[in-house]
Design a protein around this motif. Structure first.
Motif, PDB file in Angstrom:
ATOM      1  N   ARG A 326      -8.227 -15.335 -28.646  1.00 10.96           N
ATOM      2  CA  ARG A 326      -8.233 -15.089 -30.094  1.00 10.96           C
ATOM      3  C   ARG A 326      -7.139 -15.906 -30.779  1.00 10.96           C
ATOM      4  O   ARG A 326      -6.037 -16.076 -30.253  1.00 10.96           O
ATOM      5  CB  ARG A 326      -8.065 -13.607 -30.375  1.00 10.96           C
ATOM      6  CG  ARG A 326      -7.091 -12.922 -29.451  1.00 10.96           C
ATOM      7  CD  ARG A 326      -7.169 -11.429 -29.489  1.00 10.96           C
ATOM      8  NE  ARG A 326      -6.527 -10.878 -30.660  1.00 10.96           N
ATOM      9  CZ  ARG A 326      -6.249  -9.577 -30.799  1.00 10.96           C
ATOM     10  NH1 ARG A 326      -6.605  -8.715 -29.854  1.00 10.96           N
ATOM     11  NH2 ARG A 326      -5.661  -9.134 -31.884  1.00 10.96           N
ATOM     12  N   THR A 327      -7.455 -16.383 -31.968  1.00 11.90           N
ATOM     13  CA  THR A 327      -6.535 -17.292 -32.647  1.00 11.90           C
ATOM     14  C   THR A 327      -5.271 -16.597 -33.135  1.00 11.90           C
ATOM     15  O   THR A 327      -4.220 -17.241 -33.239  1.00 11.90           O
ATOM     16  CB  THR A 327      -7.228 -17.977 -33.834  1.00 11.90           C
ATOM     17  OG1 THR A 327      -7.781 -16.977 -34.707  1.00 11.90           O
ATOM     18  CG2 THR A 327      -8.342 -18.899 -33.361  1.00 11.90           C
ATOM     19  N   ASP A 328      -5.339 -15.304 -33.464  1.00 13.87           N
ATOM     20  CA  ASP A 328      -4.133 -14.645 -33.955  1.00 13.87           C
ATOM     21  C   ASP A 328      -3.064 -14.555 -32.874  1.00 13.87           C
ATOM     22  O   ASP A 328      -1.872 -14.650 -33.152  1.00 13.87           O
ATOM     23  CB  ASP A 328      -4.448 -13.260 -34.525  1.00 13.87           C
ATOM     24  CG  ASP A 328      -5.032 -12.312 -33.479  1.00 13.87           C
ATOM     25  OD1 ASP A 328      -5.613 -12.796 -32.488  1.00 13.87           O
ATOM     26  OD2 ASP A 328      -4.919 -11.086 -33.663  1.00 13.87           O
ATOM     27  N   ALA A 329      -3.478 -14.405 -31.623  1.00 21.05           N
ATOM     28  CA  ALA A 329      -2.528 -14.289 -30.517  1.00 21.05           C
ATOM     29  C   ALA A 329      -2.306 -15.616 -29.796  1.00 21.05           C
ATOM     30  O   ALA A 329      -1.201 -15.885 -29.313  1.00 21.05           O
ATOM     31  CB  ALA A 329      -3.017 -13.242 -29.517  1.00 21.05           C
ATOM     32  N   ASP A 330      -3.339 -16.449 -29.726  1.00 22.63           N
ATOM     33  CA  ASP A 330      -3.281 -17.654 -28.900  1.00 22.63           C
ATOM     34  C   ASP A 330      -3.187 -18.945 -29.691  1.00 22.63           C
ATOM     35  O   ASP A 330      -3.047 -20.019 -29.107  1.00 22.63           O
ATOM     36  CB  ASP A 330      -4.518 -17.718 -27.998  1.00 22.63           C
ATOM     37  CG  ASP A 330      -4.628 -16.496 -27.095  1.00 22.63           C
ATOM     38  OD1 ASP A 330      -3.654 -16.208 -26.386  1.00 22.63           O
ATOM     39  OD2 ASP A 330      -5.678 -15.828 -27.121  1.00 22.63           O
ATOM     40  N   GLY A 331      -3.293 -18.875 -31.028  1.00 22.23           N
ATOM     41  CA  GLY A 331      -3.290 -20.088 -31.824  1.00 22.23           C
ATOM     42  C   GLY A 331      -4.593 -20.854 -31.658  1.00 22.23           C
ATOM     43  O   GLY A 331      -5.635 -20.287 -31.316  1.00 22.23           O
ATOM     44  N   ARG A 332      -4.538 -22.143 -31.913  1.00 20.41           N
ATOM     45  CA  ARG A 332      -5.738 -22.977 -31.791  1.00 20.41           C
ATOM     46  C   ARG A 332      -6.232 -22.959 -30.340  1.00 20.41           C
ATOM     47  O   ARG A 332      -5.449 -23.031 -29.395  1.00 20.41           O
ATOM     48  CB  ARG A 332      -5.412 -24.401 -32.227  1.00 20.41           C
ATOM     49  CG  ARG A 332      -6.619 -25.333 -32.274  1.00 20.41           C
ATOM     50  CD  ARG A 332      -6.266 -26.665 -32.907  1.00 20.41           C
ATOM     51  NE  ARG A 332      -5.202 -27.355 -32.209  1.00 20.41           N
ATOM     52  CZ  ARG A 332      -3.961 -27.511 -32.690  1.00 20.41           C
ATOM     53  NH1 ARG A 332      -3.639 -27.031 -33.862  1.00 20.41           N
ATOM     54  NH2 ARG A 332      -3.030 -28.148 -31.983  1.00 20.41           N
ATOM     55  N   ILE A 333      -7.554 -22.878 -30.191  1.00 16.26           N
ATOM     56  CA  ILE A 333      -8.163 -22.754 -28.865  1.00 16.26           C
ATOM     57  C   ILE A 333      -9.016 -23.978 -28.595  1.00 16.26           C
ATOM     58  O   ILE A 333      -9.841 -24.359 -29.424  1.00 16.26           O
ATOM     59  CB  ILE A 333      -9.036 -21.479 -28.779  1.00 16.26           C
ATOM     60  CG1 ILE A 333      -8.194 -20.238 -29.079  1.00 16.26           C
ATOM     61  CG2 ILE A 333      -9.699 -21.370 -27.411  1.00 16.26           C
ATOM     62  CD1 ILE A 333      -9.028 -19.008 -29.389  1.00 16.26           C
TER      63      ILE A 333
END
Length: 348
Positions: A326-333
């Motif tokens: 998820r982008t909120d926790a992992d940033g750009r994926i």
């Protein structure tokens, strides 16, 4: 224009090298210390001490005229080696990004906050952008991080539905990049953002319906939803597209909700390898639909600390059989699909 692009390139490469080097050097935990909050007086005193030390060191530099010729020659040679090494490092740093063709399918879920924007790059470097997030500025920054700086063309934009968190960046995108084609559901929304987005791409718009399909560089796209005459909310008329490459299936879902999802399941939609979780992980999804990602990868585009409580705990529970990023926790994926294999990298 050509001269402006050339001038920008001259500035871009050295600055990118400096920035990347600084980020690399600062990445280890021991590379920085927490100084705490300093008062203006203490900060001014520290700067004054540094300035005094610098002035003293500069004023009393050794007189190189007194050095033997052999020592001066070694110094010149050392400087040349240093410059040559820096030049070589710069070339190595920028060379991988010059071509822009990954040779496989690359998927970048951009960190645009509370919204959606996914960039698909085909093996030969064609770019398909799925939604544009809520902000043109944030979208531009994210695209600048994943696209070659000289590439100003987006071959295709897929707009899942005309709501701000999916089309907010479209006017700025159309002004910054050469957007060749925009595929939409044909729906309109009575908002200023939607009006600006529609005006920006009016002459390039193509309306899609279930059953439409096309292929770009061996990547096959099939539109599954909406069907002709589909009613309901804008979310329920979201564009749902199945992307297939090298035996891997990616399902793009927009903000589709339970009615559309159940219709797709009833039509025989099968398991996928990568699921773009609908509606930022809200609780409006059918658990059976989310189960399509079991054993695969589930991608959630969501803003950190958003006021909607996305992703909902029930949705995360229904995704227990999948690997969730998820982008909120992992940033750009970043997801690379190559030879039937899936590799995932995250910004954090």
């Amino acid at each position: 224009p050509g001269p402006a692009a050339a001038a920008a390139a001259v500035a871009y490469y050295p600055l990118a090298f400096i920035l990347d080097t600084a980020q690399l050097a600062a990445s280890p935990g021991w590379a920085a210390i927490e100084s705490g909050r300093l008062s203006p007086e203490v900060a001014a005193l520290a700067l004054s001490v540094l300035a005094a030390v610098g002035h003293f060191a500069y004023r009393y530099l050794p007189d190189t005229r007194e050095l033997p010729e052999a020592v001066r020659g070694r110094a010149v040679l050392g400087n040349r080696l240093l410059v040559g090494g820096a030049t070589g490092a710069l070339v190595l740093a920028i060379a991988p990004g010059i071509d822009g063709r990954p040779g496989h399918l690359r998927i970048d879920m951009l960190d645009v906050g509370q919204g959606d924007a996914i960039l698909l790059t085909t093996p030969r470097g064609a770019q398909i952008l799925v939604d544009t997030g809520p902000s043109g500025l944030r979208l531009a920054r994210q695209l600048g991080a994943v696209m070659p700086h000289w590439d100003r063309t987006i071959e295709l934009v897929l707009v899942s539905h005309p709501q701000e968190d999916h089309i907010g960046g479209l006017p700025a995108l159309a002004s910054r990049y050469r957007v060749r084609t925009v595929v939409t559901t044909g729906d309109r929304n009575d908002t200023r953002t939607a009006a600006l987005a529609a005006a920006a791409v009016e002459e390039r718009e193509s309306v899609a319906r279930a059953g439409d399909h096309f292929t770009v560089d061996g990547v096959h796209f099939t539109v599954l939803w909406p069907k002709e005459g589909t009613g309901g909310s804008l979310n329920d008329r979201s564009l749902v597209v199945l992307v297939e490459y090298d035996g891997v299936r990616l399902l793009l879902t927009g903000d589709s909700e339970t009615p559309a999802q159940r219709a797709l399941l009833a039509a025989g939609l099968e398991q996928v390898d990568i699921l773009k979780v609908p509606h930022h992980g809200s609780r409006t999804s059918d658990p059976s639909f989310l189960a399509l990602a079991n054993g695969g990868l589930a991608l959630i585009s969501v803003g950190a600390g958003n006021p909607f409580g996305h992703p909902h705990p029930n949705t995360l529970a229904a995704l227990e059989g999948a690997t969730v990023v998820r982008t909120d926790a992992d940033g750009r994926i970043r997801v690379d699909v190559e030879s039937g294999r899936i590799r995932v990298r995250t910004e954090r």
